[in-house]
Design an enzyme around this catalytic site. Structure first.
Site, PDB file in Angstrom:
ATOM      1  N   SER A 158     -37.387 -23.664 -21.044  1.00 17.57           N
ATOM      2  CA  SER A 158     -37.939 -22.448 -20.439  1.00 17.57           C
ATOM      3  C   SER A 158     -36.924 -21.934 -19.431  1.00 17.57           C
ATOM      4  O   SER A 158     -36.085 -22.698 -18.934  1.00 17.57           O
ATOM      5  CB  SER A 158     -39.257 -22.774 -19.728  1.00 17.57           C
ATOM      6  OG  SER A 158     -39.687 -21.707 -18.902  1.00 17.57           O
TER       7      SER A 158
ATOM      8  N   TYR B  18     -44.376 -27.569 -13.387  1.00 17.56           N
ATOM      9  CA  TYR B  18     -43.798 -27.107 -14.654  1.00 17.56           C
ATOM     10  C   TYR B  18     -42.296 -26.890 -14.509  1.00 17.56           C
ATOM     11  O   TYR B  18     -41.510 -27.324 -15.366  1.00 17.56           O
ATOM     12  CB  TYR B  18     -44.490 -25.811 -15.081  1.00 17.56           C
ATOM     13  CG  TYR B  18     -44.020 -25.221 -16.382  1.00 17.56           C
ATOM     14  CD1 TYR B  18     -44.380 -25.786 -17.599  1.00 17.56           C
ATOM     15  CD2 TYR B  18     -43.230 -24.075 -16.397  1.00 17.56           C
ATOM     16  CE1 TYR B  18     -43.967 -25.231 -18.798  1.00 17.56           C
ATOM     17  CE2 TYR B  18     -42.801 -23.513 -17.590  1.00 17.56           C
ATOM     18  CZ  TYR B  18     -43.178 -24.092 -18.788  1.00 17.56           C
ATOM     19  OH  TYR B  18     -42.758 -23.528 -19.981  1.00 17.56           O
TER      20      TYR B  18
END
Length: 255
Positions: free
Chosen positions: A140, A153
């Site tokens: 990501s 995250y």
């Protein structure tokens, strides 16, 4: 669709029951790759596999070492050692750092980071280092920069990028490449969950929440799963053997 011949024939795609994983699996299968898609729930995997004999669903939990080991052994028994591993399974939850729970932290690490570790390690135990192969983590842009309200995250995805770079250096003299693809906000069911959470937390409409996230991308739109799948196909080309240790941002210019 990409031009050129793929260097791979048998793939494992974790998190293959929806979104990016399902799109990657379909693209690979269309090109003749035998694709084993894995996830905790067999139902969604079977839905993705319907009508395509090149896609085989197998239940597995990437956070559990024994489960991933069984997944790889099942693949070997059915099709031989895989030569493409897509560590795509992931999860995300949003909260301010001060409200983040230890349970949320641990789940993010277990699924996003430890899941990638298990997937790569168990696959490498059956792969031939002398034969061309690809290890690809779907990370990501949160592995390349920080975002507020998703600290666990971000920490996990930064760890994925670090793992990829370290493993690529370790395998540099082999025929196996290791790379990360780092998408920006992507139009998937996981994004829909994030939008619903933002709307519930802030009181804004879901349309407004969606627009606010899209504006983070300089192109003012979300990335599509197909764009990520095309990047996978490029990395799997027989001419991409020198691409290793990279964290490729697919984000419309965000990074």
């Amino acid at each position: 669709m990409m031009a050129g011949k793929l260097a791979v024939k048998t793939a494992i795609v974790t998190g293959g029951g929806s979104g990016v994983g399902a799109e990657i699996a379909r693209n690979l299968a269309t090109l003749g790759v035998t694709v084993f898609i894995a996830g905790r729930r067999l139902g969604p995997l079977e839905d993705v596999a319907k009508g395509n004999s090149n896609i085989i669903p197998l239940a597995a939990d990437v956070s559990d070492q024994a489960s991933v080991e069984k997944l790889v052994q099942d693949v070997v028994a059915k099709a031989g050692a895989p030569d493409l591993i897509i560590a795509n399974a992931g999860m995300a939850e949003s909260a301010s750092f001060i409200r983040a729970t230890l349970d949320s932290w641990q789940k993010n690490i277990d699924v996003n980071l430890t899941g990638t570790f298990h997937t790569f390690q168990q696959a490498l135990r059956v792969m031939d280092l002398a034969k061309p192969a690809r290890l690809i983590a779907i990370a990501s842009t949160a592995g390349l920069k920080g975002y507020g309200y998703v600290a666990p995250y971000c920490a996990a995805k930064h760890g994925v990028v670090g793992l990829v770079r370290a493993l690529a250096a370790e395998l540099a003299t082999s025929a196996i490449t290791v790379n990360a693809i780092c998408p920006g906000f992507t139009d998937t069911p996981m994004l829909d969950q994030s939008i619903a959470n933002i709307a519930q937390t802030t009181g804004m409409s879901e349309d407004a929440a969606r627009a606010s996230l899209a504006k983070i991308n300089p192109q003012n739109r979300f990335i599509t799963p197909q764009e990520i799948a095309e990047t996978v196909l490029w990395l799997c080309s027989e001419h991409a053997g020198s691409m290793t240790g990279q964290a490729i941002s697919v984000s419309g210019g965000e990074i």
